[in-house]
Design an enzyme around this catalytic site. Structure first.
Site, short mmCIF file in Angstrom:
data_model
loop_
_atom_site.label_atom_id
_atom_site.label_comp_id
_atom_site.label_asym_id
_atom_site.label_seq_id
_atom_site.Cartn_x
_atom_site.Cartn_y
_atom_site.Cartn_z
CB CYS A 66 -0.94 -0.01 1.18
SG CYS A 66 -2.06 -1.42 1.11
CG HIS A 83 -3.30 3.19 1.67
ND1 HIS A 83 -3.67 2.72 0.45
CD2 HIS A 83 -3.43 2.15 2.55
CE1 HIS A 83 -4.00 1.44 0.56
NE2 HIS A 83 -3.86 1.08 1.82
CG ASN A 94 -6.68 -1.20 0.47
OD1 ASN A 94 -5.95 -0.70 -0.39
ND2 ASN A 94 -6.22 -1.70 1.60
O1 UT7 Z 1 -4.03 -1.47 3.11
C1 UT7 Z 1 -3.39 -2.48 3.80
C2 UT7 Z 1 -3.49 -2.28 5.23
N1 UT7 Z 1 -4.71 -2.83 5.72
C3 UT7 Z 1 -5.40 -2.16 6.62
O2 UT7 Z 1 -5.05 -1.07 6.97
C4 UT7 Z 1 -6.60 -2.85 7.25
C5 UT7 Z 1 -6.56 -2.64 8.73
N2 UT7 Z 1 -7.63 -3.32 9.44
C6 UT7 Z 1 -8.95 -2.96 9.32
O3 UT7 Z 1 -9.29 -2.08 8.55
C7 UT7 Z 1 -9.94 -3.63 10.22
O4 UT7 Z 1 -9.27 -4.37 11.21
C8 UT7 Z 1 -10.94 -4.56 9.47
C9 UT7 Z 1 -11.89 -3.72 8.64
C10 UT7 Z 1 -10.18 -5.54 8.60
C11 UT7 Z 1 -11.78 -5.34 10.48
O5 UT7 Z 1 -12.48 -4.45 11.33
P1 UT7 Z 1 -12.41 -4.63 12.91
O6 UT7 Z 1 -13.27 -3.58 13.47
O7 UT7 Z 1 -10.97 -4.66 13.32
O8 UT7 Z 1 -13.11 -6.02 13.08
P2 UT7 Z 1 -12.52 -7.35 13.79
O9 UT7 Z 1 -11.52 -7.99 12.92
O10 UT7 Z 1 -12.16 -7.01 15.21
O11 UT7 Z 1 -13.82 -8.23 13.82
C12 UT7 Z 1 -14.97 -7.86 14.61
C13 UT7 Z 1 -16.07 -8.87 14.34
C14 UT7 Z 1 -15.59 -10.31 14.46
O12 UT7 Z 1 -16.67 -11.06 15.02
P3 UT7 Z 1 -16.70 -11.44 16.57
O13 UT7 Z 1 -15.42 -12.21 16.82
O14 UT7 Z 1 -16.72 -10.13 17.31
O15 UT7 Z 1 -17.92 -12.25 16.71
C15 UT7 Z 1 -15.39 -10.74 13.04
O16 UT7 Z 1 -15.55 -12.12 12.87
O17 UT7 Z 1 -16.53 -8.72 13.00
C16 UT7 Z 1 -16.50 -9.99 12.35
N3 UT7 Z 1 -16.25 -9.76 10.93
C17 UT7 Z 1 -17.24 -9.53 10.05
N4 UT7 Z 1 -18.57 -9.47 10.20
C18 UT7 Z 1 -19.29 -9.22 9.09
C19 UT7 Z 1 -15.06 -9.70 10.27
N5 UT7 Z 1 -15.26 -9.45 8.97
C20 UT7 Z 1 -16.60 -9.34 8.81
C21 UT7 Z 1 -17.42 -9.09 7.70
N6 UT7 Z 1 -18.75 -9.02 7.90
N7 UT7 Z 1 -16.93 -8.87 6.48
#
Ligand code: UT7
Length: 340
Positions: free
Chosen positions: A124, A265, A295
């Site tokens: 990125c 980004h 992204n």
């Molecule tokens: O460009 C490269 C660099 N990449 C980034 O900068 C990405 C950085 N990370 C992020 O943007 C975020 O961490 C994400 C968008 C990937 C995830 O968001 P989050 O708020 O950190 O969610 P999480 O991973 O903590 O997951 C929260 C909940 C989980 O469920 P439980 O364990 O609380 O029951 C996940 O299983 O959300 C669930 N979950 C989803 N639910 C519905 C994860 N993905 C999804 C989804 N739809 N697509």
């Protein structure tokens, strides 16, 4: 660190962005489409990331195809022809193939008969890094016109059964032509980059390289797709975007209030807004277009710049800060006085 433009006594030969163009494939993948593919909702994607839709290539369309479209238009807008390009630097994490480099493929596709070139692998941060490399070549006097491209077909390495990653990414390309600035106050003013390789496992594509060459086993284990520990990347990105921006502003004696625009980004709207808040940049100076593109890795910053230009938010003479954090980890920032 002594920078050429800070040295004072020597006449400054500064690189400036002479033109910008972008390209995204026409096909849309909306949150509603993804709801039918994995266990997710439009509401979750929008709230957690800010993404509504992204553009995805049709089968057989590669990174060099998107790059070609953006490159030819950027060259035309610069009032040049492909034969005027001395160097092509392509930032990408999804090259058409391991080798030849995408820069070679683009050189041939656009007919840049005099150019040499290579790819930059910085995920990125590939656009900020490629822009830095290209601008230093111009500033050093070894190139007159450099074509810098950020392009990725992320859909080629995304597992559309993994809801944690498949909702995040899209495909796209952006290109700028760099040339010598007529006015030393305009152009690429400074850069500040860092890598932290200890973060490698948090965001990677585990197989297909020399460590784990493609095999039935790696395919069965779905190791040719992006794997991400979202939370640790999120935390690193918020902290490091803020750090790197504060450092470059301080070194150049620029306050956040003096910036006209913050062009980050686009990985997650929450990351961008948290970093902007920490640096002290108000919302109206932040470009967000992740809602329409997702992204796109190396293409996000040129796509954001293009939106800023098209909506009249970026004008000649504006002072802008580009920032990126990505797999590696790679961290980048470039301070630019916009000149077109
Ligand atoms: O460009 C490269 C660099 N990449 C980034 O900068 C990405 C950085 N990370 C992020 O943007 C975020 O961490 C994400 C968008 C990937 C995830 O968001 P989050 O708020 O950190 O969610 P999480 O991973 O903590 O997951 C929260 C909940 C989980 O469920 P439980 O364990 O609380 O029951 C996940 O299983 O959300 C669930 N979950 C989803 N639910 C519905 C994860 N993905 C999804 C989804 N739809 N697509």
């Amino acid at each position: 660190m002594l920078r050429a433009h800070l040295a004072g006594a020597v006449p400054i030969r500064r690189a400036a962005i002479k033109s910008l163009a972008t390209y995204v494939p026409p096909r849309l993948l909306t949150n509603a489409d993804l709801e039918k593919m994995v266990d997710t909702t439009d509401e979750w994607i929008l709230q957690r990331t800010g993404i509504r839709e992204r553009h995805i290539v049709d089968p057989g369309v590669a990174t060099s195809d998107l790059a070609k479209e953006a490159a030819l238009e950027a060259i035309r807008r610069a009032g040049l022809t492909p034969a005027d390009i001395d160097l092509i630097v392509v930032g990408t994490v999804t090259p058409d193939m391991f080798f030849p480099s995408t820069a070679c493929l683009v050189q041939d596709k656009i007919g840049a008969t005099r150019a040499w070139g290579f790819d930059v692998s910085a995920a990125c941060s590939a656009f900020t890094y490629a822009l830095t490399v290209g601008s230093q070549m111009v500033a050093a006097g070894v190139a007159q016109h450099v074509l810098v491209i950020g392009a990725d077909v992320m859909s080629s390495i995304i597992d559309y059964t993994d809801r944690a990653t498949c909702v995040l990414f899209g495909d796209g390309a952006g290109a700028v032509v760099l040339g010598v600035s007529d006015d030393p106050s305009i152009g690429i003013l400074d850069f500040e980059h860092q890598v932290d390789g200890s973060g490698g496992p948090s965001l990677c594509m585990p197989a297909g390289g020399s460590k784990r060459p493609a095999s039935h086993d790696t395919v069965e284990q779905r190791l040719h797709y992006v794997k991400q520990d979202g939370q640790s990347v999120f935390k690193f990105a918020v902290r490091k975007t803020g750090d790197i921006c504060e450092r470059i502003l301080q070194r150049n004696n620029v306050t956040a209030a003096e910036l006209d625009l913050f062009v980050s980004h686009q990985a997650n709207k929450r990351i961008i807004m948290s970093a902007a808040e920490r640096i002290g940049i108000p919302e109206e100076k932040v470009i967000i277009n992740i809602d329409r593109f997702g992204n796109t890795t190396a293409a996000t910053i040129p796509l954001a710049l293009n939106d800023a230009v098209m909506t009249g938010r970026l004008k000649k003479g504006d002072l802008i800060l580009l920032a990126s954090v990505g797999a590696g980890f790679t961290v980048g920032s470039v301070l630019v006085r916009w000149g077109i």
